[in-house]
Scaffold this motif. Structure first.
Motif, PDB file in Angstrom:
ATOM      1  N   ILE A 202       0.838  -1.204   0.000  1.00  0.00           N
ATOM      2  CA  ILE A 202       0.000   0.000   0.000  1.00  0.00           C
ATOM      3  C   ILE A 202       0.872   1.253   0.000  1.00  0.00           C
ATOM      4  O   ILE A 202       0.648   2.200  -0.754  1.00  0.00           O
ATOM      5  CB  ILE A 202      -0.939   0.012   1.231  1.00  0.00           C
ATOM      6  N   ASP A 203       1.882   1.268   0.859  1.00  0.00           N
ATOM      7  CA  ASP A 203       2.726   2.455   0.992  1.00  0.00           C
ATOM      8  C   ASP A 203       3.546   2.715  -0.264  1.00  0.00           C
ATOM      9  O   ASP A 203       3.755   3.863  -0.652  1.00  0.00           O
ATOM     10  CB  ASP A 203       3.651   2.304   2.206  1.00  0.00           C
ATOM     11  N   GLU A 204       3.988   1.643  -0.909  1.00  0.00           N
ATOM     12  CA  GLU A 204       4.749   1.816  -2.152  1.00  0.00           C
ATOM     13  C   GLU A 204       3.840   2.322  -3.269  1.00  0.00           C
ATOM     14  O   GLU A 204       4.211   3.217  -4.024  1.00  0.00           O
ATOM     15  CB  GLU A 204       5.401   0.484  -2.552  1.00  0.00           C
ATOM     16  N   TYR A 205       2.654   1.758  -3.333  1.00  0.00           N
ATOM     17  CA  TYR A 205       1.701   2.187  -4.366  1.00  0.00           C
ATOM     18  C   TYR A 205       1.314   3.655  -4.174  1.00  0.00           C
ATOM     19  O   TYR A 205       1.207   4.414  -5.132  1.00  0.00           O
ATOM     20  CB  TYR A 205       0.460   1.300  -4.301  1.00  0.00           C
ATOM     21  N   ALA A 206       1.124   4.057  -2.910  1.00  0.00           N
ATOM     22  CA  ALA A 206       0.661   5.416  -2.607  1.00  0.00           C
ATOM     23  C   ALA A 206       1.810   6.413  -2.467  1.00  0.00           C
ATOM     24  O   ALA A 206       1.563   7.595  -2.201  1.00  0.00           O
ATOM     25  CB  ALA A 206      -0.173   5.397  -1.335  1.00  0.00           C
ATOM     26  N   ASN A 207       3.044   5.939  -2.622  1.00  0.00           N
ATOM     27  CA  ASN A 207       4.216   6.814  -2.479  1.00  0.00           C
ATOM     28  C   ASN A 207       4.224   7.489  -1.097  1.00  0.00           C
ATOM     29  O   ASN A 207       4.310   8.710  -0.971  1.00  0.00           O
ATOM     30  CB  ASN A 207       4.249   7.857  -3.609  1.00  0.00           C
ATOM     31  N   HIS A 208       4.135   6.658  -0.088  1.00  0.00           N
ATOM     32  CA  HIS A 208       4.010   7.138   1.297  1.00  0.00           C
ATOM     33  C   HIS A 208       5.351   7.333   2.003  1.00  0.00           C
ATOM     34  O   HIS A 208       5.386   7.423   3.229  1.00  0.00           O
ATOM     35  CB  HIS A 208       3.185   6.131   2.121  1.00  0.00           C
ATOM     36  N   GLN A 209       6.439   7.407   1.245  1.00  0.00           N
ATOM     37  CA  GLN A 209       7.759   7.447   1.895  1.00  0.00           C
ATOM     38  C   GLN A 209       7.847   8.559   2.936  1.00  0.00           C
ATOM     39  O   GLN A 209       8.317   8.339   4.058  1.00  0.00           O
ATOM     40  CB  GLN A 209       8.869   7.647   0.850  1.00  0.00           C
ATOM     41  N   ALA A 210       7.406   9.749   2.580  1.00  0.00           N
ATOM     42  CA  ALA A 210       7.517  10.890   3.504  1.00  0.00           C
ATOM     43  C   ALA A 210       6.616  10.701   4.725  1.00  0.00           C
ATOM     44  O   ALA A 210       7.034  10.917   5.874  1.00  0.00           O
ATOM     45  CB  ALA A 210       7.172  12.187   2.784  1.00  0.00           C
ATOM     46  N   LEU A 211       5.375  10.290   4.493  1.00  0.00           N
ATOM     47  CA  LEU A 211       4.438  10.067   5.603  1.00  0.00           C
ATOM     48  C   LEU A 211       4.926   8.954   6.523  1.00  0.00           C
ATOM     49  O   LEU A 211       4.894   9.072   7.751  1.00  0.00           O
ATOM     50  CB  LEU A 211       3.053   9.697   5.055  1.00  0.00           C
ATOM     51  N   LEU A 212       5.395   7.868   5.907  1.00  0.00           N
ATOM     52  CA  LEU A 212       5.853   6.726   6.684  1.00  0.00           C
ATOM     53  C   LEU A 212       7.098   7.079   7.492  1.00  0.00           C
ATOM     54  O   LEU A 212       7.243   6.658   8.646  1.00  0.00           O
ATOM     55  CB  LEU A 212       6.149   5.545   5.758  1.00  0.00           C
ATOM     56  N   GLN A 213       7.995   7.872   6.911  1.00  0.00           N
ATOM     57  CA  GLN A 213       9.207   8.280   7.624  1.00  0.00           C
ATOM     58  C   GLN A 213       8.850   9.134   8.837  1.00  0.00           C
ATOM     59  O   GLN A 213       9.485   9.030   9.892  1.00  0.00           O
ATOM     60  CB  GLN A 213      10.139   9.058   6.686  1.00  0.00           C
ATOM     61  N   LYS A 214       7.832   9.986   8.685  1.00  0.00           N
ATOM     62  CA  LYS A 214       7.404  10.820   9.807  1.00  0.00           C
ATOM     63  C   LYS A 214       6.856   9.948  10.940  1.00  0.00           C
ATOM     64  O   LYS A 214       7.127  10.199  12.126  1.00  0.00           O
ATOM     65  CB  LYS A 214       6.331  11.807   9.328  1.00  0.00           C
ATOM     66  N   VAL A 215       6.100   8.918  10.573  1.00  0.00           N
ATOM     67  CA  VAL A 215       5.574   7.995  11.585  1.00  0.00           C
ATOM     68  C   VAL A 215       6.729   7.261  12.271  1.00  0.00           C
ATOM     69  O   VAL A 215       6.746   7.113  13.496  1.00  0.00           O
ATOM     70  CB  VAL A 215       4.596   6.991  10.946  1.00  0.00           C
ATOM     71  N   LYS A 216       7.696   6.823  11.481  1.00  0.00           N
ATOM     72  CA  LYS A 216       8.850   6.115  12.053  1.00  0.00           C
ATOM     73  C   LYS A 216       9.641   7.023  12.989  1.00  0.00           C
ATOM     74  O   LYS A 216      10.081   6.604  14.062  1.00  0.00           O
ATOM     75  CB  LYS A 216       9.750   5.586  10.932  1.00  0.00           C
ATOM     76  N   ASP A 217       9.824   8.279  12.572  1.00  0.00           N
ATOM     77  CA  ASP A 217      10.590   9.226  13.400  1.00  0.00           C
ATOM     78  C   ASP A 217       9.872   9.500  14.724  1.00  0.00           C
ATOM     79  O   ASP A 217      10.505   9.518  15.789  1.00  0.00           O
ATOM     80  CB  ASP A 217      10.799  10.538  12.641  1.00  0.00           C
ATOM     81  N   THR A 218       8.556   9.730  14.664  1.00  0.00           N
ATOM     82  CA  THR A 218       7.818  10.011  15.895  1.00  0.00           C
ATOM     83  C   THR A 218       7.729   8.765  16.775  1.00  0.00           C
ATOM     84  O   THR A 218       7.717   8.864  18.008  1.00  0.00           O
ATOM     85  CB  THR A 218       6.403  10.532  15.588  1.00  0.00           C
ATOM     86  N   TYR A 219       7.692   7.609  16.139  1.00  0.00           N
ATOM     87  CA  TYR A 219       7.713   6.361  16.917  1.00  0.00           C
ATOM     88  C   TYR A 219       9.038   6.225  17.660  1.00  0.00           C
ATOM     89  O   TYR A 219       9.051   5.846  18.849  1.00  0.00           O
ATOM     90  CB  TYR A 219       7.516   5.143  16.005  1.00  0.00           C
ATOM     91  N   GLN A 220      10.143   6.527  16.993  1.00  0.00           N
ATOM     92  CA  GLN A 220      11.459   6.431  17.630  1.00  0.00           C
ATOM     93  C   GLN A 220      11.554   7.380  18.823  1.00  0.00           C
ATOM     94  O   GLN A 220      12.125   7.039  19.863  1.00  0.00           O
ATOM     95  CB  GLN A 220      12.565   6.735  16.610  1.00  0.00           C
ATOM     96  N   GLY A 221      11.010   8.596  18.659  1.00  0.00           N
ATOM     97  CA  GLY A 221      10.998   9.550  19.767  1.00  0.00           C
ATOM     98  C   GLY A 221      10.200   9.020  20.942  1.00  0.00           C
ATOM     99  O   GLY A 221      10.634   9.108  22.101  1.00  0.00           O
ATOM    100  N   TRP A 222       9.032   8.455  20.652  1.00  0.00           N
ATOM    101  CA  TRP A 222       8.200   7.867  21.712  1.00  0.00           C
ATOM    102  C   TRP A 222       8.898   6.667  22.346  1.00  0.00           C
ATOM    103  O   TRP A 222       8.912   6.517  23.578  1.00  0.00           O
ATOM    104  CB  TRP A 222       6.858   7.422  21.124  1.00  0.00           C
TER     105      TRP A 222
END
Length: 555
Positions: free
Chosen positions: A147-167
């Protein structure tokens, strides 16, 4: 796109030098000939793991070179520029060597680089779809990545990963603090008792040393007084003669002889200085004697205080002169424990904010996934209809679940669902799809995703396993259509797919009984017909199979 691949002493390949063109290139060959060996070699050039077993027997090292034209690959050009690895002709040369001991080296445009850089660039140049890719469709994380590859979610997914790492970091800190909080609380209670006792006692800095010195002086005051009096009598207060009187008499006697010998004057001067020293010492000794206290009450007070200090020092298991320092140390520790409670409060607040920030971005990603999942469901359903699943339905089921454990992939539960026949209820893909159906669905997804990504070269390594007949012909047409705008390599055993290639390469294996060598070369028009006929009819090629092969070959 990939323009050239050179392979030397890799596995059972002695030497290969291959030129490639745009469009769809199909790769066929005999069973066991190593049809995927060039792709394995290319994978090495793209940063895959190296192993000493990859080096051809009885050779020192394996070497693979891959040349790419980056004219229409701006992302790769930009990557090279940012890493200061570009050259002047819009080309890129990747090189990888492996010694027989297993040591690996990587190069980009002639510059030695870490394998991680080779892998990072490789993702921008080639996308490889393996023959078992459809099996991974049953994994939730793979379904989300589709889904993320099809939707080109790289930027959105990276933001989720970054905020997850902070949490995650804050949560780990808080857990560590809370884990020892019970022990800290017990320690804090002990400190409160100890500090209160020391506060009440109120020992001053260096007080023990001062008391000890004064106690010693008072304890020996009688002896001191006697010593002072005897010394004064001998020096200056003796009734029958003392040192000072004797010196003064000697000075008077010698002064009368100075006129007889001037040298006597120096001796007189020295004796006069001695008189001055004795007079000063007598004065100080007299003053010390007169001020020497003989106060039993004060002495008793000192003794009591000193006894209390010694007792308290034994209780805290320190030397008495270190009791004040212990008091300060315990007070500092107590303050730190209080600060620890403040830190826990602050970490709890920070963690809450980090969690809110995570959910803000995770919800945004989830909403976008939901929108694109509907679009992808429609496209995959249409594609599997073309692949002889006319009654099939495909659905991406997404559900937000904010109660589950936080994940760097977001808050979505996902399930690929399919109904293979009319009237059937949509169910989990792994429960209802057969091997052949799973292959077709996987291929449909790969083709659709490939149309969305900007990677200039796509490799399909026997992704048509489990497909045959008319479905194979449709697969061939799908891949050829994809190859009109993208460079496609397809390793296949199906003549219906091979015939759709813009060009075709053949792989065979030769052995002289002592060593084995795999070759790979391009086929001309007639050779392609003969190869398609072999794929159709096996080793026996008839006029009929040749005619069928001619029909399959798309010119």
């Amino acid at each position: 796109m990939l323009t050239q691949l050179t392979v030397q002493n890799f596995a059972i390949v002695q030497f290969l030098e291959l030129e490639f063109r745009q469009g769809m290139t199909t790769i066929t060959g005999e069973t066991g000939a190593g049809k995927s060996i060039a792709i394995d070699a290319l994978g090495l050039c793209l940063g895959e793991r190296a192993d000493a077993n990859m080096v051809r027997t009885n050779t020192e090292k394996a070497e693979v070179n891959a040349r790419f034209n980056l004219k229409d690959t701006p992302h790769a050009l930009s990557w090279l520029q940012s890493n200061e690895l570009e050259n002047d002709n819009n080309e890129c040369l990747l090189r990888r060597t492996i010694s027989k001991e297993g040591r690996s080296r990587a190069y980009i445009n002639g510059t030695p680089v870490p394998v991680s850089q080779l892998k990072s660039l490789g993702h921008l140049l080639v996308n490889i779809h393996g023959q078992h890719a459809h099996q991974s469709l049953l994994k939730n994380e793979i379904q989300l990545s589709i889904i993320d590859e099809y939707a080109n979610h790289q930027a959105l997914l990276q933001k989720v990963k970054d905020t997850y790492q902070g949490w995650f970091f804050l949560n780990k800190q808080l857990k560590q603090q809370l884990l020892s909080q019970q022990e800290k609380q017990a320690r804090k209670q002990l400190l409160e008792y100890q500090i209160e006792e020391l506060d009440d006692f109120g020992l001053g800095e260096d007080e023990f040393q001062t008391i000890e010195q004064e106690h010693k002086r008072l304890a020996n005051s009688g002896a001191l007084l006697e010593a002072c009096q005897v010394s004064l009598n001998q020096i200056s207060e003796g009734e029958e003669g003392d040192s000072l009187s004797l010196l003064q008499k000697s000075i008077s006697l010698l002064e009368m002889q100075v006129d007889n010998d001037p040298a006597i004057g120096t001796i007189v001067s020295n004796l006069q200085e001695a008189v001055i020293q004795i007079e000063e010492a007598s004065y100080e000794l007299r003053h010390f004697r007169d001020n020497l206290e003989l106060d039993p009450e004060h002495f008793q007070q000192l003794e009591t205080r000193m006894s209390e200090i010694l007792s308290l020092a034994r209780k805290h298991q320190v030397q008495p002169e270190l009791l004040y320092e212990l008091h300060q140390k315990l007070s500092k520790e107590y303050k730190q424990l209080n600060n620890s409670e403040i830190q826990i409060e602050q970490l709890t607040i920070d963690l809450q904010h980090a969690e809110e920030n995570y959910f803000k971005h995770a919800r945004k990603l989830s909403q976008s996934r939901l929108r694109y999942s509907k679009e992808l469901s429609t496209k995959i359903t249409k594609s599997i209809h073309q692949l002889n699943m006319q009654e099939g339905q495909f659905h991406v089921a997404l559900e937000q679940n904010e109660c589950k454990q936080l994940s760097p992939l977001g808050i979505d539960n996902i399930e690929f669902q399919v109904a293979t026949n009319a009237g059937q209820t949509l169910q989990d893909l792994g429960k209802v799809a057969s091997g052949g159906e799973l292959s077709r669905i996987g291929l449909a997804i790969q083709v659709i995703i490939s149309q969305r990504v900007s990677t200039p070269t796509l490799i399909f390594d026997e992704v048509d396993v489990g497909i045959s007949g008319s479905t194979a012909a449709i697969v061939g047409k799908l891949l050829r259509s994809l190859g009109e705008n993208t460079q496609i390599f397809c390793v296949t055993h199906l003549p219906q797919v091979a015939g759709n290639g813009h060009q075709q390469m053949f792989v065979n294996k030769q052995s002289d009984g002592k060593s084995t060598n795999t070759r790979m070369f391009a086929l001309n028009h007639q050779e392609r017909i003969n190869e398609l006929a072999r794929l159709l009819g096996g080793d026996t090629i008839t006029e009929h199979t040749l005619a069928n092969a001619q029909e399959l070959l798309i010119s």
